[in-house]
Motif scaffolding. Structure first.
Motif, PDB file in Angstrom:
ATOM      1  N   GLY A  64       0.789  -1.231   0.000  1.00  0.00           N
ATOM      2  CA  GLY A  64       0.000   0.000   0.000  1.00  0.00           C
ATOM      3  C   GLY A  64       0.821   1.280   0.000  1.00  0.00           C
ATOM      4  O   GLY A  64       0.273   2.378   0.107  1.00  0.00           O
ATOM      5  N   ARG A  65       2.120   1.146  -0.122  1.00  0.00           N
ATOM      6  CA  ARG A  65       2.947   2.368  -0.119  1.00  0.00           C
ATOM      7  C   ARG A  65       2.801   3.130  -1.439  1.00  0.00           C
ATOM      8  O   ARG A  65       2.391   2.584  -2.461  1.00  0.00           O
ATOM      9  CB  ARG A  65       4.414   2.015   0.106  1.00  0.00           C
ATOM     10  N   LEU A  66       3.205   4.409  -1.360  1.00  0.00           N
ATOM     11  CA  LEU A  66       3.181   5.269  -2.545  1.00  0.00           C
ATOM     12  C   LEU A  66       4.340   4.902  -3.472  1.00  0.00           C
ATOM     13  O   LEU A  66       5.490   4.832  -3.039  1.00  0.00           O
ATOM     14  CB  LEU A  66       3.319   6.737  -2.093  1.00  0.00           C
ATOM     15  N   VAL A  67       4.011   4.690  -4.746  1.00  0.00           N
ATOM     16  CA  VAL A  67       5.040   4.430  -5.755  1.00  0.00           C
ATOM     17  C   VAL A  67       4.987   5.572  -6.767  1.00  0.00           C
ATOM     18  O   VAL A  67       3.908   5.904  -7.276  1.00  0.00           O
ATOM     19  CB  VAL A  67       4.774   3.085  -6.488  1.00  0.00           C
ATOM     20  N   THR A  68       6.121   6.195  -7.022  1.00  0.00           N
ATOM     21  CA  THR A  68       6.148   7.320  -7.982  1.00  0.00           C
ATOM     22  C   THR A  68       7.240   7.063  -9.021  1.00  0.00           C
ATOM     23  O   THR A  68       8.131   6.228  -8.806  1.00  0.00           O
ATOM     24  CB  THR A  68       6.465   8.669  -7.287  1.00  0.00           C
ATOM     25  N   PRO A  69       7.198   7.831 -10.122  1.00  0.00           N
ATOM     26  CA  PRO A  69       8.340   7.768 -11.035  1.00  0.00           C
ATOM     27  C   PRO A  69       9.574   8.290 -10.299  1.00  0.00           C
ATOM     28  O   PRO A  69       9.444   9.073  -9.347  1.00  0.00           O
ATOM     29  CB  PRO A  69       7.952   8.754 -12.152  1.00  0.00           C
ATOM     30  N   GLY A  70      10.764   7.880 -10.720  1.00  0.00           N
ATOM     31  CA  GLY A  70      11.988   8.456 -10.161  1.00  0.00           C
ATOM     32  C   GLY A  70      11.920   9.967 -10.282  1.00  0.00           C
ATOM     33  O   GLY A  70      11.445  10.498 -11.289  1.00  0.00           O
ATOM     34  N   LEU A  71      12.376  10.667  -9.244  1.00  0.00           N
ATOM     35  CA  LEU A  71      12.331  12.132  -9.308  1.00  0.00           C
ATOM     36  C   LEU A  71      13.417  12.616 -10.269  1.00  0.00           C
ATOM     37  O   LEU A  71      14.481  12.011 -10.399  1.00  0.00           O
ATOM     38  CB  LEU A  71      12.541  12.739  -7.915  1.00  0.00           C
ATOM     39  N   ILE A  72      13.107  13.720 -10.938  1.00  0.00           N
ATOM     40  CA  ILE A  72      14.039  14.306 -11.907  1.00  0.00           C
ATOM     41  C   ILE A  72      14.351  15.716 -11.431  1.00  0.00           C
ATOM     42  O   ILE A  72      13.439  16.516 -11.209  1.00  0.00           O
ATOM     43  CB  ILE A  72      13.393  14.324 -13.313  1.00  0.00           C
ATOM     44  N   PRO A  74      15.878  18.989 -12.571  1.00  0.00           N
ATOM     45  CA  PRO A  74      16.314  19.546 -13.852  1.00  0.00           C
ATOM     46  C   PRO A  74      17.155  20.831 -13.763  1.00  0.00           C
ATOM     47  O   PRO A  74      17.397  21.464 -14.795  1.00  0.00           O
ATOM     48  CB  PRO A  74      14.983  19.836 -14.554  1.00  0.00           C
ATOM     49  N   HIS A  75      17.593  21.213 -12.571  1.00  0.00           N
ATOM     50  CA  HIS A  75      18.460  22.405 -12.469  1.00  0.00           C
ATOM     51  C   HIS A  75      19.350  22.258 -11.246  1.00  0.00           C
ATOM     52  O   HIS A  75      18.895  22.451 -10.123  1.00  0.00           O
ATOM     53  CB  HIS A  75      17.590  23.673 -12.363  1.00  0.00           C
ATOM     54  N   THR A  76      20.601  21.859 -11.474  1.00  0.00           N
ATOM     55  CA  THR A  76      21.566  21.828 -10.372  1.00  0.00           C
ATOM     56  C   THR A  76      22.937  22.260 -10.882  1.00  0.00           C
ATOM     57  O   THR A  76      23.207  22.240 -12.075  1.00  0.00           O
ATOM     58  CB  THR A  76      21.745  20.418  -9.732  1.00  0.00           C
ATOM     59  N   HIS A  77      23.745  22.643  -9.925  1.00  0.00           N
ATOM     60  CA  HIS A  77      25.153  22.946 -10.205  1.00  0.00           C
ATOM     61  C   HIS A  77      25.964  21.892  -9.436  1.00  0.00           C
ATOM     62  O   HIS A  77      26.785  22.212  -8.584  1.00  0.00           O
ATOM     63  CB  HIS A  77      25.480  24.362  -9.738  1.00  0.00           C
ATOM     64  N   LEU A  78      25.642  20.626  -9.745  1.00  0.00           N
ATOM     65  CA  LEU A  78      26.159  19.484  -8.986  1.00  0.00           C
ATOM     66  C   LEU A  78      27.687  19.485  -8.847  1.00  0.00           C
ATOM     67  O   LEU A  78      28.212  19.353  -7.749  1.00  0.00           O
ATOM     68  CB  LEU A  78      25.691  18.184  -9.673  1.00  0.00           C
ATOM     69  N   VAL A  79      28.384  19.608  -9.984  1.00  0.00           N
ATOM     70  CA  VAL A  79      29.849  19.476  -9.932  1.00  0.00           C
ATOM     71  C   VAL A  79      30.495  20.836  -9.650  1.00  0.00           C
ATOM     72  O   VAL A  79      30.489  21.734 -10.499  1.00  0.00           O
ATOM     73  CB  VAL A  79      30.393  18.909 -11.268  1.00  0.00           C
ATOM     74  N   HIS A  80      31.005  20.992  -8.447  1.00  0.00           N
ATOM     75  CA  HIS A  80      31.766  22.205  -8.082  1.00  0.00           C
ATOM     76  C   HIS A  80      32.675  21.807  -6.948  1.00  0.00           C
ATOM     77  O   HIS A  80      32.548  20.711  -6.400  1.00  0.00           O
ATOM     78  CB  HIS A  80      30.818  23.329  -7.658  1.00  0.00           C
ATOM     79  N   THR A 140      17.406  11.089 -12.081  1.00  0.00           N
ATOM     80  CA  THR A 140      18.000  11.824 -13.203  1.00  0.00           C
ATOM     81  C   THR A 140      18.285  13.236 -12.717  1.00  0.00           C
ATOM     82  O   THR A 140      17.429  13.855 -12.074  1.00  0.00           O
ATOM     83  CB  THR A 140      17.026  11.907 -14.407  1.00  0.00           C
ATOM     84  N   VAL A 141      19.468  13.735 -13.027  1.00  0.00           N
ATOM     85  CA  VAL A 141      19.814  15.087 -12.569  1.00  0.00           C
ATOM     86  C   VAL A 141      20.512  15.862 -13.681  1.00  0.00           C
ATOM     87  O   VAL A 141      21.289  15.295 -14.451  1.00  0.00           O
ATOM     88  CB  VAL A 141      20.715  15.012 -11.307  1.00  0.00           C
ATOM     89  N   GLU A 142      20.199  17.139 -13.762  1.00  0.00           N
ATOM     90  CA  GLU A 142      20.919  18.010 -14.681  1.00  0.00           C
ATOM     91  C   GLU A 142      22.098  18.598 -13.932  1.00  0.00           C
ATOM     92  O   GLU A 142      22.005  18.880 -12.737  1.00  0.00           O
ATOM     93  CB  GLU A 142      19.975  19.121 -15.158  1.00  0.00           C
ATOM     94  N   ASN A 143      23.230  18.757 -14.625  1.00  0.00           N
ATOM     95  CA  ASN A 143      24.449  19.275 -13.998  1.00  0.00           C
ATOM     96  C   ASN A 143      25.032  20.391 -14.853  1.00  0.00           C
ATOM     97  O   ASN A 143      25.391  20.178 -16.002  1.00  0.00           O
ATOM     98  CB  ASN A 143      25.474  18.138 -13.875  1.00  0.00           C
ATOM     99  N   LYS A 144      25.119  21.590 -14.274  1.00  0.00           N
ATOM    100  CA  LYS A 144      25.661  22.725 -15.032  1.00  0.00           C
ATOM    101  C   LYS A 144      27.128  22.930 -14.711  1.00  0.00           C
ATOM    102  O   LYS A 144      27.534  22.806 -13.556  1.00  0.00           O
ATOM    103  CB  LYS A 144      24.920  24.010 -14.649  1.00  0.00           C
ATOM    104  N   SER A 145      27.904  23.278 -15.731  1.00  0.00           N
ATOM    105  CA  SER A 145      29.258  23.768 -15.465  1.00  0.00           C
ATOM    106  C   SER A 145      29.102  25.234 -15.038  1.00  0.00           C
ATOM    107  O   SER A 145      28.032  25.635 -14.601  1.00  0.00           O
ATOM    108  CB  SER A 145      30.117  23.629 -16.717  1.00  0.00           C
ATOM    109  N   GLY A 146      30.126  26.033 -15.129  1.00  0.00           N
ATOM    110  CA  GLY A 146      29.958  27.445 -14.805  1.00  0.00           C
ATOM    111  C   GLY A 146      30.756  27.908 -13.601  1.00  0.00           C
ATOM    112  O   GLY A 146      30.637  29.054 -13.164  1.00  0.00           O
ATOM    113  N   TYR A 147      31.571  26.996 -13.041  1.00  0.00           N
ATOM    114  CA  TYR A 147      32.494  27.427 -11.986  1.00  0.00           C
ATOM    115  C   TYR A 147      33.938  27.339 -12.489  1.00  0.00           C
ATOM    116  O   TYR A 147      34.872  27.215 -11.711  1.00  0.00           O
ATOM    117  CB  TYR A 147      32.312  26.586 -10.719  1.00  0.00           C
ATOM    118  N   GLY A 148      34.080  27.404 -13.827  1.00  0.00           N
ATOM    119  CA  GLY A 148      35.404  27.428 -14.424  1.00  0.00           C
ATOM    120  C   GLY A 148      35.633  28.802 -15.049  1.00  0.00           C
ATOM    121  O   GLY A 148      36.591  29.497 -14.753  1.00  0.00           O
ATOM    122  N   LEU A 149      34.684  29.166 -15.921  1.00  0.00           N
ATOM    123  CA  LEU A 149      34.748  30.438 -16.655  1.00  0.00           C
ATOM    124  C   LEU A 149      36.050  30.539 -17.459  1.00  0.00           C
ATOM    125  O   LEU A 149      36.491  31.627 -17.795  1.00  0.00           O
ATOM    126  CB  LEU A 149      34.575  31.649 -15.716  1.00  0.00           C
TER     127      LEU A 149
END
Ligand code: NIG
Ligand code: FE
Length: 406
Positions: A64-72, A74-80, A140-149
């Motif tokens: 009876g637990r809640l089942v959802t699609p994997g969360l996505i 779509p906006h992160t600056h993961l790699v820094h 699924t995750v989006e990863n932005k560059s932008g700490y190099g310039l």
């Protein structure tokens, strides 16, 4: 591997693969009580009630637990690299975020730390974040560059994203954000830096699907943003834009005009910008964690957007400055309390609409036949409970491409 998830309260989010949820449809969970999901070789084979289960399927009773699609996300600056907790104290004491940036802190402080880091160091820090994301339901995750310039460090960030994509269960979608700030070397010649970014485009192309620009007063103007994004389009990038975050600059109008896949932030979007987004395919990616953490009185005008028919996604904006959290469930709470989204809308915004904002709705974002079997089992039986009981992790298990990864 063949799996049958039975007795699930399934939020399928089905029916919105071709176009996102908007207006009155926003928050349509496609709920199926006591449902079954059949998974074969990493894909969803069937979803339904009272499905016959072939004998070679392993049965997983989710009780009876809640089942959802994997969360996505779509906006992160993961790699820094590194962190900026010192600025946190300054901000609490009243120093504005943009002032810290003007003085060479903020994004530029993370640029210094990221330029000095080795690829291994970058990977080590980002892996930890990615593990946290996965444990909280992100597949699924989006990863932005932008700490190099500069080319060298932007490439290092994007390579790290690619390596993580290969070695980690979470899919990492790279975005080139060379235009995240004007580096100190170009302080007196911002147009010179715009040209530098344009020169980087063909070189970073093989490492990133999207190109993004921080379009903001004192950072990149609408004209500079347009120039970079149109060049990026010529090289085959899909487009994103940080638009109308702090002051209104008509970034949303630009996003709709040049067909960005998403326009992100939008706290200061004006009425015309909302109209333009509503009449376009561009998804508004809202980031209430950033308003919260910057102690801004302003949140994006989500209710007006919904009323006008803008398609909305949510993201953490995980980054070392304006929003250092990887927790999508906390962002759902902030979206409910501050953007007045219903919990169902918040879930749709983190699944099917988030998939659209990465141009990935054809294979994920909902629990439907033929899509990738990215599933989250929550330790509760309804969606409302997740943002309501806030600040903690409700995930019981995560399946990525049909494999239990957490
Ligand atoms: O999305 N707005 C610009 N960029 C990031 C902040 C990055 C940082 O503070 O390091 C954002 O909020
Ligand atoms: Fe951002």
């Amino acid at each position: 591997m063949k799996l049958a998830f039975v007795n699930g309260n399934i939020a399928t989010l089905q029916g919105y693969t071709l176009s996102p949820q908007r207006g009155e449809n926003f928050g349509d969970l496609g709920l199926m009580e006591k449902g079954t999901v059949l998974v074969e070789d990493g894909y969803i084979k069937e979803v339904g009630k009272d499905l016959p289960i072939p004998s070679d399927y392993q049965i997983i009773d989710v009780q009876g637990r809640l089942v959802t699609p994997g969360l996505i996300d779509p906006h992160t600056h993961l790699v820094h690299y590194g962190s900026r907790e010192r600025e946190y104290t300054w901000r609490i004491q009243g120093k504005p975020y943009m002032e810290i940036l003007k003085e060479g802190g903020g994004i530029l402080s993370s640029v210094k730390q990221t330029r000095r880091a080795t690829l291994e160091e970058l990977l080590k820090q980002s892996r930890k974040s990615l593990d946290r994301m996965l444990s909280m339901g992100i597949t699924t995750v989006e990863n932005k560059s932008g700490y190099g310039l500069n080319l060298e460090t932007e490439l290092k960030q994007l390579k790290a994203g690619q390596i993580l994509n290969k070695e980690h269960p979470v899919d990492v979608i790279n975005t080139f954000l060379g235009a995240h700030a004007i580096p100190l070397e170009y302080k007196e010649n911002p147009d010179g830096y715009v040209e530098e970014v344009i020169k980087m485009l063909p070189i970073v192309r093989e490492y990133a699907q999207f190109c993004d620009v921080f379009c903001e007063e004192g950072v990149f103007s609408v004209a500079q943003s347009e120039r970079i994004l149109l060049k990026a389009k010529e090289y085959g990038f899909k487009l994103k834009i940080h638009a109308d975050e702090i002051v209104p600059t008509k970034g949303a109008q630009l996003a709709a005009r040049i067909r960005c896949v998403s326009a992100d932030h939008l706290l200061a979007v004006d009425e015309e910008g909302i109209e333009d987004l509503a009449n376009s395919k561009t998804i508004a990616v809202l980031l209430p964690g950033t308003s919260f953490n910057l102690m801004s009185k302003k949140y994006a005008p989500a209710q007006r957007m919904i009323e006008k028919g803008v398609a909305i996604a949510l993201a953490t904006d995980y980054n070392p400055g304006s929003c250092p959290t990887e927790n999508p469930q906390l962002i759902m709470t902030l979206a409910c309390l501050n953007l007045k989204l219903t919990p169902a809308q918040a879930l749709a915004a983190f699944t099917i609409n988030a998939a659209h904002s990465l141009d990935l709705a054809h294979d994920r974002g909902s629990i439907e036949k033929g899509k990738i079997a990215d599933l989250v089992i929550f330790d509760c039986d309804n969606v409302d409970y997740i943002p309501y009981h806030f600040g903690i992790n409700h995930v019981q298990a995560v399946y990525k491409r049909g494999v239990k990864v957490c």
